[in-house]
Design a protein around this motif. Structure first.
Motif, PDB file in Angstrom:
ATOM      1  N   ASP A   1     -13.539  -4.130  -8.739  1.00  0.00           N
ATOM      2  CA  ASP A   1     -12.513  -3.087  -8.586  1.00  0.00           C
ATOM      3  C   ASP A   1     -11.280  -3.637  -7.877  1.00  0.00           C
ATOM      4  OD1 ASP A   1     -14.199  -1.303  -9.819  1.00  0.00           O
ATOM      5  OD2 ASP A   1     -14.761  -0.253  -7.971  1.00  0.00           O
ATOM      6  N   ILE A   2     -11.489  -4.445  -6.853  1.00  0.00           N
ATOM      7  CA  ILE A   2     -10.359  -5.023  -6.118  1.00  0.00           C
ATOM      8  C   ILE A   2      -9.646  -6.060  -6.988  1.00  0.00           C
ATOM      9  CG2 ILE A   2      -9.710  -6.404  -4.097  1.00  0.00           C
ATOM     10  CD1 ILE A   2     -11.920  -4.855  -2.556  1.00  0.00           C
ATOM     11  N   GLU A   3     -10.400  -6.838  -7.759  1.00  0.00           N
ATOM     12  CA  GLU A   3      -9.783  -7.805  -8.678  1.00  0.00           C
ATOM     13  C   GLU A   3      -8.935  -7.109  -9.729  1.00  0.00           C
ATOM     14  OE1 GLU A   3     -13.025 -11.467  -8.773  1.00  0.00           O
ATOM     15  OE2 GLU A   3     -13.265  -9.790 -10.167  1.00  0.00           O
ATOM     16  N   GLN A   4      -9.412  -5.979 -10.246  1.00  0.00           N
ATOM     17  CA  GLN A   4      -8.722  -5.258 -11.318  1.00  0.00           C
ATOM     18  C   GLN A   4      -7.537  -4.427 -10.817  1.00  0.00           C
ATOM     19  OE1 GLN A   4      -9.516  -5.820 -14.575  1.00  0.00           O
ATOM     20  NE2 GLN A   4     -10.881  -7.321 -13.636  1.00  0.00           N
TER      21      GLN A   4
ATOM     22  N   ASP B   1      -9.919   5.350  -9.278  1.00  0.00           N
ATOM     23  CA  ASP B   1      -9.453   3.996  -9.021  1.00  0.00           C
ATOM     24  C   ASP B   1      -8.881   3.885  -7.611  1.00  0.00           C
ATOM     25  OD1 ASP B   1     -10.093   3.295 -11.640  1.00  0.00           O
ATOM     26  OD2 ASP B   1      -8.082   3.779 -12.367  1.00  0.00           O
ATOM     27  N   ILE B   2      -8.810   2.668  -7.142  1.00  0.00           N
ATOM     28  CA  ILE B   2      -8.190   2.371  -5.845  1.00  0.00           C
ATOM     29  C   ILE B   2      -6.727   2.793  -5.894  1.00  0.00           C
ATOM     30  CG2 ILE B   2      -7.473   0.485  -4.324  1.00  0.00           C
ATOM     31  CD1 ILE B   2     -10.042  -1.015  -5.278  1.00  0.00           C
ATOM     32  N   TYR B   3      -6.275   3.440  -4.826  1.00  0.00           N
ATOM     33  CA  TYR B   3      -4.875   3.856  -4.729  1.00  0.00           C
ATOM     34  C   TYR B   3      -4.033   2.805  -4.012  1.00  0.00           C
ATOM     35  CZ  TYR B   3      -0.835   6.870  -3.769  1.00  0.00           C
ATOM     36  OH  TYR B   3       0.429   7.402  -3.696  1.00  0.00           O
ATOM     37  N   SER B   4      -4.652   2.140  -3.034  1.00  0.00           N
ATOM     38  CA  SER B   4      -3.895   1.203  -2.217  1.00  0.00           C
ATOM     39  C   SER B   4      -4.850   0.254  -1.491  1.00  0.00           C
ATOM     40  CB  SER B   4      -3.070   2.003  -1.202  1.00  0.00           C
ATOM     41  OG  SER B   4      -2.312   1.155  -0.390  1.00  0.00           O
ATOM     42  N   LEU B   5      -4.353  -0.927  -1.154  1.00  0.00           N
ATOM     43  CA  LEU B   5      -5.110  -1.899  -0.363  1.00  0.00           C
ATOM     44  C   LEU B   5      -4.308  -2.265   0.875  1.00  0.00           C
ATOM     45  CD1 LEU B   5      -6.263  -4.451  -3.104  1.00  0.00           C
ATOM     46  CD2 LEU B   5      -7.662  -2.682  -2.015  1.00  0.00           C
ATOM     47  N   GLU B   6      -5.013  -2.424   1.995  1.00  0.00           N
ATOM     48  CA  GLU B   6      -4.366  -2.832   3.238  1.00  0.00           C
ATOM     49  C   GLU B   6      -5.325  -3.694   4.052  1.00  0.00           C
ATOM     50  OE1 GLU B   6      -3.013   0.935   1.744  1.00  0.00           O
ATOM     51  OE2 GLU B   6      -4.931   0.652   2.754  1.00  0.00           O
ATOM     52  N   ILE B   7      -4.776  -4.650   4.761  1.00  0.00           N
ATOM     53  CA  ILE B   7      -5.533  -5.341   5.802  1.00  0.00           C
ATOM     54  C   ILE B   7      -4.896  -4.907   7.110  1.00  0.00           C
ATOM     55  CG2 ILE B   7      -6.185  -7.541   6.828  1.00  0.00           C
ATOM     56  CD1 ILE B   7      -6.145  -8.746   4.011  1.00  0.00           C
ATOM     57  N   LEU B   8      -5.701  -4.248   7.940  1.00  0.00           N
ATOM     58  CA  LEU B   8      -5.187  -3.626   9.156  1.00  0.00           C
ATOM     59  C   LEU B   8      -5.770  -4.297  10.395  1.00  0.00           C
ATOM     60  CD1 LEU B   8      -5.739   0.022   7.906  1.00  0.00           C
ATOM     61  CD2 LEU B   8      -3.593  -1.263   7.864  1.00  0.00           C
TER      62      LEU B   8
ATOM     63  N   VAL C   1      -9.573  -0.016   1.781  1.00  0.00           N
ATOM     64  CA  VAL C   1      -9.323   0.476   0.430  1.00  0.00           C
ATOM     65  C   VAL C   1      -9.003   1.966   0.563  1.00  0.00           C
ATOM     66  CG1 VAL C   1     -10.334   0.843  -1.848  1.00  0.00           C
ATOM     67  CG2 VAL C   1     -10.894  -1.238  -0.545  1.00  0.00           C
ATOM     68  N   THR C   2      -7.863   2.364   0.006  1.00  0.00           N
ATOM     69  CA  THR C   2      -7.412   3.754   0.114  1.00  0.00           C
ATOM     70  C   THR C   2      -7.561   4.456  -1.228  1.00  0.00           C
ATOM     71  OG1 THR C   2      -5.808   3.112   1.796  1.00  0.00           O
ATOM     72  CG2 THR C   2      -5.455   5.233   0.736  1.00  0.00           C
TER      73      THR C   2
END
Length: 184
Positions: free
Chosen positions: A6-9, A105-112, A132-133
């Motif tokens: 999912d993160i790759e796509q 599906d994933i809406y947004s990615l963040e490293i916090l 993962v948002t």
């Protein structure tokens, strides 16, 4: 559901998200314990950007640890279905039950970056949340309740008001991005 796939796509919204996607995939390839807090350096979390049906307001909680208005979310705690985690956290932290993902599906990615703090009397070291948002819809007329060990208030806010109410500069950037995506 395959989280790594999912993160790759996921198609990044901007260059920052592309970099964070790249780093998250490296972590997923090199660590086998990112789904739990046993990895004290970095672990997976899920957040919910909860909007009303008109997409004009977002539900924010006043976070006790950070003393700031914040989105809803939490740790994976072993669950690789991060959408399920985001929905569970939404119900636990707000009392809302009539919620639905706008998309799976994933809406947004963040490293916090998470600064060191005390939680339930225990020291927590500085670490990263590989977040993962998901975009979640709720009705703003439904009654909410606070989760006193995590937040002290819950409030529907206009999109720009939510960014302005946040006192964490790095999170203002994230919330602005989420709003910009919502408008596009």
């Amino acid at each position: 559901m395959n989280l790594k796939n999912d993160i790759e796509q996921y198609i990044p919204y901007d260059l920052q998200e592309a970099k964070e996607q790249e780093v998250m995939l490296k972590y997923l390839s090199n660590f086998d314990n990112l789904l739990t807090r046993e990895n004290e350096f970095a672990h997976l979390t899920a957040s919910a950007w909860i909007v009303n049906p008109e997409r004009t307001k977002v539900l924010m909680a006043y976070h006790n640890i950070y003393q700031s208005w914040s989105w809803i979310g939490g740790h994976a705690d072993g669950n690789a279905d991060l959408l399920e985690v985001a929905l569970k956290e939404t119900t636990e932290e707000t009392g809302l039950v009539s919620i639905a993902p706008i998309m799976k599906d994933i809406y947004s990615l963040e490293i916090l970056g998470v600064p060191s703090h005390i939680k339930k009397g225990n020291p927590i070291a500085t670490h990263l949340h590989l977040n993962v948002t998901y975009l979640i819809e709720a009705n703003e007329t439904e009654e909410t309740t606070v989760k006193t060990d995590e937040n002290s208030a819950i409030k529907w806010m206009e999109l720009t008001e939510a960014v302005e109410a946040c006192t964490e500069p790095e999170m203002k950037v994230v919330y602005k991005k989420l709003n910009d995506k919502l408008k596009s």
